[in-house]
Structure formats: structure tokens, C-alpha cells
Design a protein around this motif. Structure first.
Motif, PDB file in Angstrom:
ATOM      1  N   GLN A 113      74.821  79.269  91.446  1.00  0.00           N
ATOM      2  CA  GLN A 113      74.117  78.476  90.445  1.00  0.00           C
ATOM      3  C   GLN A 113      74.474  78.984  89.054  1.00  0.00           C
ATOM      4  OE1 GLN A 113      69.948  77.096  92.268  1.00  0.00           O
ATOM      5  NE2 GLN A 113      70.051  79.317  92.097  1.00  0.00           N
ATOM      6  N   VAL A 114      74.798  78.048  88.171  1.00  0.00           N
ATOM      7  CA  VAL A 114      75.237  78.434  86.822  1.00  0.00           C
ATOM      8  C   VAL A 114      74.538  77.585  85.774  1.00  0.00           C
ATOM      9  CG1 VAL A 114      77.176  78.392  85.195  1.00  0.00           C
ATOM     10  CG2 VAL A 114      77.491  79.341  87.484  1.00  0.00           C
ATOM     11  N   CYS A 115      74.096  78.266  84.733  1.00  0.00           N
ATOM     12  CA  CYS A 115      73.545  77.607  83.555  1.00  0.00           C
ATOM     13  C   CYS A 115      74.535  77.831  82.418  1.00  0.00           C
ATOM     14  CB  CYS A 115      72.180  78.196  83.199  1.00  0.00           C
ATOM     15  SG  CYS A 115      71.425  77.464  81.742  1.00  0.00           S
ATOM     16  N   GLY A 116      75.188  76.759  81.976  1.00  0.00           N
ATOM     17  CA  GLY A 116      76.167  76.853  80.892  1.00  0.00           C
ATOM     18  C   GLY A 116      75.529  76.437  79.577  1.00  0.00           C
ATOM     19  N   ILE A 117      75.722  77.253  78.557  1.00  0.00           N
ATOM     20  CA  ILE A 117      75.020  77.037  77.288  1.00  0.00           C
ATOM     21  C   ILE A 117      76.010  76.946  76.138  1.00  0.00           C
ATOM     22  CG2 ILE A 117      73.211  77.891  75.759  1.00  0.00           C
ATOM     23  CD1 ILE A 117      72.344  79.694  78.186  1.00  0.00           C
ATOM     24  N   ASP A 118      75.987  75.823  75.435  1.00  0.00           N
ATOM     25  CA  ASP A 118      76.754  75.665  74.202  1.00  0.00           C
ATOM     26  C   ASP A 118      75.833  76.066  73.054  1.00  0.00           C
ATOM     27  OD1 ASP A 118      79.185  74.694  72.778  1.00  0.00           O
ATOM     28  OD2 ASP A 118      77.764  73.261  71.927  1.00  0.00           O
ATOM     29  N   ALA A 163      74.696  76.779  69.276  1.00  0.00           N
ATOM     30  CA  ALA A 163      74.885  76.471  67.864  1.00  0.00           C
ATOM     31  C   ALA A 163      73.864  77.267  67.059  1.00  0.00           C
ATOM     32  CB  ALA A 163      74.717  74.979  67.621  1.00  0.00           C
ATOM     33  N   GLN A 164      73.931  77.142  65.750  1.00  0.00           N
ATOM     34  CA  GLN A 164      73.035  77.930  64.901  1.00  0.00           C
ATOM     35  C   GLN A 164      71.569  77.632  65.184  1.00  0.00           C
ATOM     36  OE1 GLN A 164      73.698  77.422  60.705  1.00  0.00           O
ATOM     37  NE2 GLN A 164      72.130  78.875  60.110  1.00  0.00           N
ATOM     38  N   LYS A 165      71.248  76.351  65.393  1.00  0.00           N
ATOM     39  CA  LYS A 165      69.839  75.976  65.515  1.00  0.00           C
ATOM     40  C   LYS A 165      69.434  75.523  66.907  1.00  0.00           C
ATOM     41  CE  LYS A 165      69.299  74.724  60.650  1.00  0.00           C
ATOM     42  NZ  LYS A 165      68.888  73.657  59.692  1.00  0.00           N
ATOM     43  N   GLU A 166      70.412  75.218  67.785  1.00  0.00           N
ATOM     44  CA  GLU A 166      70.030  74.704  69.089  1.00  0.00           C
ATOM     45  C   GLU A 166      70.949  75.184  70.206  1.00  0.00           C
ATOM     46  OE1 GLU A 166      70.107  70.442  68.779  1.00  0.00           O
ATOM     47  OE2 GLU A 166      72.281  70.335  69.028  1.00  0.00           O
ATOM     48  N   LEU A 167      70.437  75.066  71.419  1.00  0.00           N
ATOM     49  CA  LEU A 167      71.182  75.403  72.625  1.00  0.00           C
ATOM     50  C   LEU A 167      71.312  74.120  73.439  1.00  0.00           C
ATOM     51  CD1 LEU A 167      68.985  78.487  73.614  1.00  0.00           C
ATOM     52  CD2 LEU A 167      71.059  78.541  72.205  1.00  0.00           C
ATOM     53  N   VAL A 168      72.530  73.692  73.676  1.00  0.00           N
ATOM     54  CA  VAL A 168      72.756  72.520  74.528  1.00  0.00           C
ATOM     55  C   VAL A 168      73.161  73.052  75.894  1.00  0.00           C
ATOM     56  CG1 VAL A 168      74.058  70.392  74.850  1.00  0.00           C
ATOM     57  CG2 VAL A 168      73.439  71.141  72.543  1.00  0.00           C
ATOM     58  N   VAL A 169      72.362  72.719  76.903  1.00  0.00           N
ATOM     59  CA  VAL A 169      72.449  73.393  78.197  1.00  0.00           C
ATOM     60  C   VAL A 169      72.790  72.414  79.314  1.00  0.00           C
ATOM     61  CG1 VAL A 169      71.171  74.809  79.848  1.00  0.00           C
ATOM     62  CG2 VAL A 169      70.736  75.059  77.395  1.00  0.00           C
ATOM     63  N   ALA A 170      73.611  72.870  80.250  1.00  0.00           N
ATOM     64  CA  ALA A 170      73.882  72.130  81.485  1.00  0.00           C
ATOM     65  C   ALA A 170      73.647  73.072  82.660  1.00  0.00           C
ATOM     66  CB  ALA A 170      75.313  71.604  81.501  1.00  0.00           C
ATOM     67  N   SER A 217      78.916  72.030  77.065  1.00  0.00           N
ATOM     68  CA  SER A 217      78.026  72.776  77.974  1.00  0.00           C
ATOM     69  C   SER A 217      78.407  72.521  79.427  1.00  0.00           C
ATOM     70  CB  SER A 217      76.561  72.396  77.728  1.00  0.00           C
ATOM     71  OG  SER A 217      76.300  71.056  78.088  1.00  0.00           O
ATOM     72  N   GLU A 218      78.848  71.294  79.727  1.00  0.00           N
ATOM     73  CA  GLU A 218      79.295  70.984  81.088  1.00  0.00           C
ATOM     74  C   GLU A 218      80.554  71.780  81.442  1.00  0.00           C
ATOM     75  OE1 GLU A 218      79.809  66.781  81.012  1.00  0.00           O
ATOM     76  OE2 GLU A 218      77.695  66.352  81.422  1.00  0.00           O
ATOM     77  N   ALA A 219      81.474  71.877  80.479  1.00  0.00           N
ATOM     78  CA  ALA A 219      82.706  72.634  80.719  1.00  0.00           C
ATOM     79  C   ALA A 219      82.408  74.115  80.949  1.00  0.00           C
ATOM     80  CB  ALA A 219      83.660  72.468  79.536  1.00  0.00           C
ATOM     81  N   ILE A 220      81.463  74.655  80.171  1.00  0.00           N
ATOM     82  CA  ILE A 220      81.074  76.059  80.346  1.00  0.00           C
ATOM     83  C   ILE A 220      80.452  76.265  81.732  1.00  0.00           C
ATOM     84  CG2 ILE A 220      79.538  77.889  79.513  1.00  0.00           C
ATOM     85  CD1 ILE A 220      79.835  76.602  76.693  1.00  0.00           C
ATOM     86  N   THR A 221      79.607  75.310  82.139  1.00  0.00           N
ATOM     87  CA  THR A 221      78.976  75.401  83.465  1.00  0.00           C
ATOM     88  C   THR A 221      80.027  75.336  84.568  1.00  0.00           C
ATOM     89  OG1 THR A 221      76.975  74.341  82.632  1.00  0.00           O
ATOM     90  CG2 THR A 221      77.284  74.341  85.012  1.00  0.00           C
ATOM     91  N   GLN A 222      80.947  74.391  84.449  1.00  0.00           N
ATOM     92  CA  GLN A 222      81.989  74.234  85.453  1.00  0.00           C
ATOM     93  C   GLN A 222      82.873  75.472  85.517  1.00  0.00           C
ATOM     94  OE1 GLN A 222      81.734  71.136  87.105  1.00  0.00           O
ATOM     95  NE2 GLN A 222      82.938  72.218  88.649  1.00  0.00           N
TER      96      GLN A 222
END
Length: 204
Positions: free
Chosen positions: A7-12, A14-21, A114-119
Motif C-alpha cells: 500500500q502506497v500513499c503518494g504525495i505531491d 506544494a507550499q500550501k497544499e498536499l495533493v495525495v493519491a 501524485s498518481e505517478a508518485i504512488t505508482q
């Protein structure tokens, strides 16, 4: 029935937010990215992220958190996850971008990143991250501070040179710029002294 093996949580980040997959890999080596969400990049957002992941994940399978090394914006999140006994994996941006190209993603957005990081985390092995020795973190911060001051001094020197090249230089402007440069010189000396003290205090 297929069994979840990773199981993987990939996180993009940024300065103010985390976009997660969030994704998982099965025992037949197929994988699935099946959840997305955005969180604020602060402690409250980190806790919300952990709660969200806990609801989505199979408790008996460890969740691996993957993120890029994005300047300094990822650091607080990485420390927070680590202190909450989560496995953190920090990957160099060029590795993720090279991997993303192999996925033939046509439009790069925070979500697709975030999807690419998760993959990437599902398919590749990565050494878990742990916080560096405090002395090295302090050293990096001081070196970064010195570099920024040197850059500011260079700007001031260039402005002074340009002003002095004018047909009629403004005396007050020249005076202020010279004071700025003297101030930057003093700050650089102070930072270098702190670096030297740090070096002498630690054999590493």
C-alpha cells in the motif's frame, strides 16, 4: 480473491497544499490507484491525511508514504509522519519525472503527479527515510542562509556599480547601498563563525 501485498500513499507537496493519491498492489502484481484527496500543508492537514489513510488502508499491511524532495516544503510533513511511526520515502524529483514520462501522461497536473508518485512507490523499491543528524541539518540551514545573503550582497553591489556609473550619481542612494553591503558582510561573517563553531563541536 486477490490479496493486497503493498500500500502506497503518494504525495505531491506544494507550499500550501498536499495533493495525495492512494494505491495498492496485489499478489498478481497488478496495481490500482483508487483514491485522491487534497490537504493543507500544515500540522492539521498532516493529521487529517493520517486519518484518511487509516480509513482507506488494510491495517495488517504497512502503508508506505512517498514524496519528492521539493525544496523545504516536504520537510515538516516528512518529520511528522516519521514521528508518527510511518515509513517515509523521499525520492529525487528527476527519478519521478523520468518515471512519469514512461507512463505517457499527456497532461501533468498535481493530481497526475501524485498518481505517478504512488505508482512509482508501488513498483519500485526505495530506502526508507530517517531524519538526518541534527548537526547536518543545522549545517545545511546555515550554508543556505549564507548563500542567500551572498546573493543579496551581489544584488546590492551591482546596484551600487550601476548608480556610480550614472552621469550624476545620487549620494544618498550610494550611501545606502554601501551601508547595505557592509551589513551583508557582517552577516556573512557571523554565519561563517557559527558554521566553524558547529564544525569544531562535532567530529562528524
Amino acid at each position: 480473491m486477490k490479496q493486497i501485498v503493498k500500500q502506497v500513499c503518494g504525495i505531491d507537496v506544494a507550499q500550501k497544499e498536499l495533493v495525495v493519491a492512494f494505491g495498492r498492489m496485489y499478489d498478481d502484481f497488478s496495481s490500482q490507484v483508487y483514491a485522491h484527496k487534497t490537504f493543507v500543508n500544515n500540522v492539521k492537514g498532516f493529521d487529517s491525511l493520517l486519518s484518511w489513510v487509516k480509513k482507506l488502508s488494510e491495517e495488517v499491511i504497512e502503508v508506505l508514504f512517498f514524496m519528492e524532495a521539493t525544496g523545504v516544503y516536504h520537510e515538516k510533513l516528512a518529520y511528522h509522519l516519521y514521528l508518527n511511526n510511518q515509513q517515509v520515502n523521499i525520492v529525487l524529483p528527476n527519478k519521478i519525472s523520468n518515471y512519469a514520462r514512461s507512463l505517457e501522461v499527456k497532461t501533468v497536473t498535481d493530481k497526475t503527479a501524485s498518481e505517478a508518485i504512488t505508482q512509482f512507490g508501488l513498483e519500485r523499491k526505495s530506502e526508507p527515510w530517517s531524519p538526518p543528524d541534527p548537526v547536518f541539518k543545522q549545517m545545511r540551514q546555515l550554508v543556505r542562509e549564507r548563500d542567500q545573503i551572498v546573493q543579496a550582497r551581489t544584488v546590492a553591489k551591482n546596484q551600487l556599480h550601476a548608480e556610480q556609473a550614472e552621469a550624476i550619481p545620487l549620494k544618498n542612494t550610494v550611501s545606502r547601498l554601501k551601508k547595505q553591503i557592509t551589513f551583508f558582510d557582517k552577516q556573512i561573517t557571523e554565519v561563517v563563525q557559527e558554521i566553524n563553531v558547529l564544525i569544531k563541536s562535532n567530529e562528524k
